[in-house]
Design a protein around this motif. Structure first.
Motif, PDB file in Angstrom:
ATOM      1  N   ILE A  73     103.664   6.233 111.800  1.00 28.33           N
ATOM      2  CA  ILE A  73     103.033   5.932 110.233  1.00 28.33           C
ATOM      3  C   ILE A  73     101.678   6.986 110.312  1.00 28.33           C
ATOM      4  O   ILE A  73     101.005   6.934 111.106  1.00 28.33           O
ATOM      5  N   ASN A  74     101.920   7.799 109.112  1.00 25.69           N
ATOM      6  CA  ASN A  74     100.768   8.524 108.632  1.00 25.69           C
ATOM      7  C   ASN A  74     100.497   8.003 107.241  1.00 25.69           C
ATOM      8  O   ASN A  74     101.144   8.382 106.221  1.00 25.69           O
ATOM      9  N   LEU A  75      99.375   7.707 107.000  1.00 19.00           N
ATOM     10  CA  LEU A  75      98.948   7.059 105.605  1.00 19.00           C
ATOM     11  C   LEU A  75      97.722   6.848 105.393  1.00 19.00           C
ATOM     12  O   LEU A  75      96.942   6.279 106.236  1.00 19.00           O
ATOM     13  N   THR A  76      97.052   7.032 104.320  1.00 19.35           N
ATOM     14  CA  THR A  76      95.760   6.794 104.037  1.00 19.35           C
ATOM     15  C   THR A  76      95.877   6.232 102.773  1.00 19.35           C
ATOM     16  O   THR A  76      96.184   6.731 101.684  1.00 19.35           O
ATOM     17  N   GLY A  84     101.803  -1.617  96.968  1.00 15.94           N
ATOM     18  CA  GLY A  84     102.811  -2.713  96.849  1.00 15.94           C
ATOM     19  C   GLY A  84     103.807  -2.145  97.939  1.00 15.94           C
ATOM     20  O   GLY A  84     103.821  -1.029  98.019  1.00 15.94           O
ATOM     21  N   ILE A  85     104.064  -3.207  98.817  1.00 12.86           N
ATOM     22  CA  ILE A  85     105.061  -2.697  99.979  1.00 12.86           C
ATOM     23  C   ILE A  85     106.545  -3.323  99.969  1.00 12.86           C
ATOM     24  O   ILE A  85     106.379  -4.553  99.704  1.00 12.86           O
ATOM     25  N   VAL A  86     107.667  -2.714 100.037  1.00  8.75           N
ATOM     26  CA  VAL A  86     108.869  -3.064  99.636  1.00  8.75           C
ATOM     27  C   VAL A  86     109.699  -2.558 100.787  1.00  8.75           C
ATOM     28  O   VAL A  86     109.338  -1.653 101.449  1.00  8.75           O
ATOM     29  N   GLY A  87     110.794  -3.081 100.963  1.00 11.73           N
ATOM     30  CA  GLY A  87     111.837  -2.743 101.863  1.00 11.73           C
ATOM     31  C   GLY A  87     112.801  -3.677 102.255  1.00 11.73           C
ATOM     32  O   GLY A  87     112.380  -4.882 102.070  1.00 11.73           O
ATOM     33  N   SER A 235     102.328  -3.410  89.097  1.00  9.69           N
ATOM     34  CA  SER A 235     101.300  -2.565  88.586  1.00  9.69           C
ATOM     35  C   SER A 235     100.466  -2.103  89.546  1.00  9.69           C
ATOM     36  O   SER A 235      99.266  -1.466  89.240  1.00  9.69           O
ATOM     37  N   SER A 236     100.959  -1.989  90.720  1.00  7.55           N
ATOM     38  CA  SER A 236     100.191  -1.324  91.885  1.00  7.55           C
ATOM     39  C   SER A 236     100.019   0.348  91.657  1.00  7.55           C
ATOM     40  O   SER A 236     100.822   0.673  90.895  1.00  7.55           O
ATOM     41  N   ASP A 237      98.937   0.766  92.192  1.00  8.49           N
ATOM     42  CA  ASP A 237      98.701   2.009  92.264  1.00  8.49           C
ATOM     43  C   ASP A 237      99.595   2.954  92.859  1.00  8.49           C
ATOM     44  O   ASP A 237     100.338   3.932  92.296  1.00  8.49           O
ATOM     45  N   ARG A 238     100.216   2.370  94.112  1.00  2.68           N
ATOM     46  CA  ARG A 238     101.337   3.198  94.825  1.00  2.68           C
ATOM     47  C   ARG A 238     102.089   2.051  95.344  1.00  2.68           C
ATOM     48  O   ARG A 238     101.532   0.960  95.985  1.00  2.68           O
ATOM     49  N   ILE A 239     103.462   2.388  95.665  1.00  2.00           N
ATOM     50  CA  ILE A 239     104.326   1.539  96.285  1.00  2.00           C
ATOM     51  C   ILE A 239     104.770   2.193  97.410  1.00  2.00           C
ATOM     52  O   ILE A 239     104.868   3.626  97.553  1.00  2.00           O
ATOM     53  N   ILE A 240     104.876   1.515  98.602  1.00  2.00           N
ATOM     54  CA  ILE A 240     105.587   2.133  99.732  1.00  2.00           C
ATOM     55  C   ILE A 240     106.683   1.306 100.120  1.00  2.00           C
ATOM     56  O   ILE A 240     106.920   0.308  99.997  1.00  2.00           O
ATOM     57  N   VAL A 241     107.832   2.005 100.161  1.00  2.00           N
ATOM     58  CA  VAL A 241     109.117   1.693 100.517  1.00  2.00           C
ATOM     59  C   VAL A 241     109.251   1.865 102.189  1.00  2.00           C
ATOM     60  O   VAL A 241     109.122   3.064 102.799  1.00  2.00           O
ATOM     61  N   MET A 242     109.390   0.800 102.891  1.00  2.00           N
ATOM     62  CA  MET A 242     109.450   0.809 104.267  1.00  2.00           C
ATOM     63  C   MET A 242     111.181   0.977 104.676  1.00  2.00           C
ATOM     64  O   MET A 242     111.722   0.170 104.014  1.00  2.00           O
ATOM     65  N   ILE A 250     107.030   6.808  98.965  1.00  2.00           N
ATOM     66  CA  ILE A 250     105.653   6.546  98.534  1.00  2.00           C
ATOM     67  C   ILE A 250     105.341   7.197  97.415  1.00  2.00           C
ATOM     68  O   ILE A 250     105.597   8.413  97.196  1.00  2.00           O
ATOM     69  N   GLY A 251     104.440   6.386  96.289  1.00  2.00           N
ATOM     70  CA  GLY A 251     104.102   7.218  95.128  1.00  2.00           C
ATOM     71  C   GLY A 251     103.743   5.948  94.095  1.00  2.00           C
ATOM     72  O   GLY A 251     104.156   4.832  94.347  1.00  2.00           O
ATOM     73  N   SER A 252     103.621   6.383  93.033  1.00  2.00           N
ATOM     74  CA  SER A 252     103.126   5.469  91.963  1.00  2.00           C
ATOM     75  C   SER A 252     104.623   4.881  91.689  1.00  2.00           C
ATOM     76  O   SER A 252     105.647   5.561  91.600  1.00  2.00           O
ATOM     77  N   PRO A 253     104.595   3.344  90.921  1.00  3.62           N
ATOM     78  CA  PRO A 253     105.919   3.114  90.445  1.00  3.62           C
ATOM     79  C   PRO A 253     106.670   3.888  89.745  1.00  3.62           C
ATOM     80  O   PRO A 253     107.954   4.180  89.795  1.00  3.62           O
ATOM     81  N   GLN A 254     106.234   4.634  88.704  1.00  4.43           N
ATOM     82  CA  GLN A 254     106.702   5.549  87.931  1.00  4.43           C
ATOM     83  C   GLN A 254     107.350   6.772  88.549  1.00  4.43           C
ATOM     84  O   GLN A 254     108.451   7.216  88.497  1.00  4.43           O
ATOM     85  N   GLU A 255     106.650   7.068  89.263  1.00  6.48           N
ATOM     86  CA  GLU A 255     107.035   8.565  90.486  1.00  6.48           C
ATOM     87  C   GLU A 255     108.308   8.169  91.077  1.00  6.48           C
ATOM     88  O   GLU A 255     109.348   8.898  91.243  1.00  6.48           O
ATOM     89  N   LEU A 256     108.317   6.903  91.842  1.00  5.07           N
ATOM     90  CA  LEU A 256     109.389   6.247  92.494  1.00  5.07           C
ATOM     91  C   LEU A 256     110.678   6.202  91.587  1.00  5.07           C
ATOM     92  O   LEU A 256     111.804   6.630  91.965  1.00  5.07           O
ATOM     93  N   ILE A 257     110.292   5.686  90.493  1.00  2.60           N
ATOM     94  CA  ILE A 257     111.619   5.412  89.429  1.00  2.60           C
ATOM     95  C   ILE A 257     112.129   6.766  89.147  1.00  2.60           C
ATOM     96  O   ILE A 257     113.378   6.999  89.196  1.00  2.60           O
TER      97      ILE A 257
END
Ligand SMILES: Nc1ncnc2c1ncn2[C@@H]1O[C@H](COP(=O)(O)OP(=O)(O)OP(=O)(O)O)[C@@H](O)[C@H]1O
Length: 274
Positions: A73-76, A84-87, A235-242, A250-257
């Motif tokens: 995992i590389n994440l800052t 928000g974390i989903v998976g 409403s998270s700044d970024r979402i991580i999909v594991m 990884i990205g904002s909800p809109q970016e991932l959509i």
């Protein structure tokens, strides 16, 4: 007849003893808990001041013969970010957040830094109380309400009332234990706060109330949320999909959509619309 009774008695004693031996074996095979304090690696009393989290090539295996639960995992995460974390089940969501508290036993490689400090090097007594967590199941123990709320007796009665009033715990009928955990976190106001399926067992109204409070009270804190309901993290700044111990998206909800991957599928399935 007496002999039969003796034999039955003996057999039951042997069963008891072998059960105790099994229990003893389990105890001695338990991994020792990490040291509480490491004298030459103590963080400053004010640590963590900002709430910056950095996973650097971080890998964790529960056992040598198992595949990694976290795989390179590389994440800052920047101070104050809401993540928000989903998976899917078993993807590594809990392991990711529990690693921050060193709550998982296993072998690790790579580094995990909070505000530049390697959390793997410090004692758990310097680490765990400095971070906040609302777990799925809150722990309550025998003792007074105040003792449960403030086990280390660090806070004034005024702080306690302020947290209780903010949380809205009194009039609620559902989610009392979760609101209780929220009160604990509100009183301590740590820089890094983790919600591990914290609202999975509460009704939608309580979930919304908790999320709203977290947004208003923890606006400048780093918050990592593993959510049962998608709404909780929209409403998270970024979402991580594991996925399979890795960060798949990884990205904002809109970016991932817009990217049309797994998260976009979840949003569509939950009828959130793009
Ligand atoms: N104590 C443990 N010992 C061995 N393997 C474990 C242990 N806990 C979790 N795992 C494994 O590690 C991987 C990641 O598990 P983890 O609980 O982090 O996933 P998750 O995404 O949080 O799943 P869920 O949504 O079901 O909680 C899975 O393959 C799981 O089986």
């Amino acid at each position: 007849m007496d002999r039969t009774t003796d034999l039955v008695h003996c057999a039951s004693k042997v069963r008891d003893i072998s059960a105790n031996i099994d229990l003893y074996r389990q105890y001695i095979s338990l991994e020792p808990e990490a040291p509480y304090v490491v004298e030459d690696c103590r963080p400053a009393p004010s640590w963590p001041q900002n709430g910056r989290i950095e996973f650097r090539d971080f890998t964790l295996r529960y056992r040598e013969d198992l595949p990694p639960a976290l795989d390179g995992i590389n994440l800052t995460i920047t101070p104050g970010e809401k993540i928000g974390i989903v998976g899917r089940t078993g993807a590594g969501k809990s392991t990711l957040v529990k690693s921050l508290f060193r709550l998982v036993h296993g072998t690790t490689s790579g580094t995990l830094l909070v505000d530049g400090q390697d959390i793997g090097a410090m004692g758990i007594g310097d680490l765990r109380p400095r971070l906040g967590i609302i777990p799925q199941e809150s722990t309550m123990f025998r003792g007074s309400f105040k003792r449960n709320l403030d086990p280390l007796q660090e806070h004034s009665i005024e702080d306690m009332w302020a947290a209780l009033i903010k949380s809205g715990i009194a009039p609620k009928v559902s989610g009392q234990q979760q609101l209780f955990s929220l009160c604990r976190v509100l009183m301590r106001m740590r820089r890094v706060i983790v919600l591990d399926e914290a609202t999975a067992d509460v009704d939608l109204e309580t979930d919304r109330h908790m999320q709203q409070l977290i947004r208003s009270e923890f606006s400048d804190r780093t918050v990592l949320t593993i959510a049962h309901r998608l709404e909780t993290i929209m409403s998270s700044d970024r979402i991580i999909v594991m996925d399979n111990g890795r960060i798949a998206e990884i990205g904002s909800p809109q970016e991932l959509i817009d990217a049309g991957g797994h998260f976009a599928g979840l949003v569509k399935a939950n009828d959130f619309g793009a």
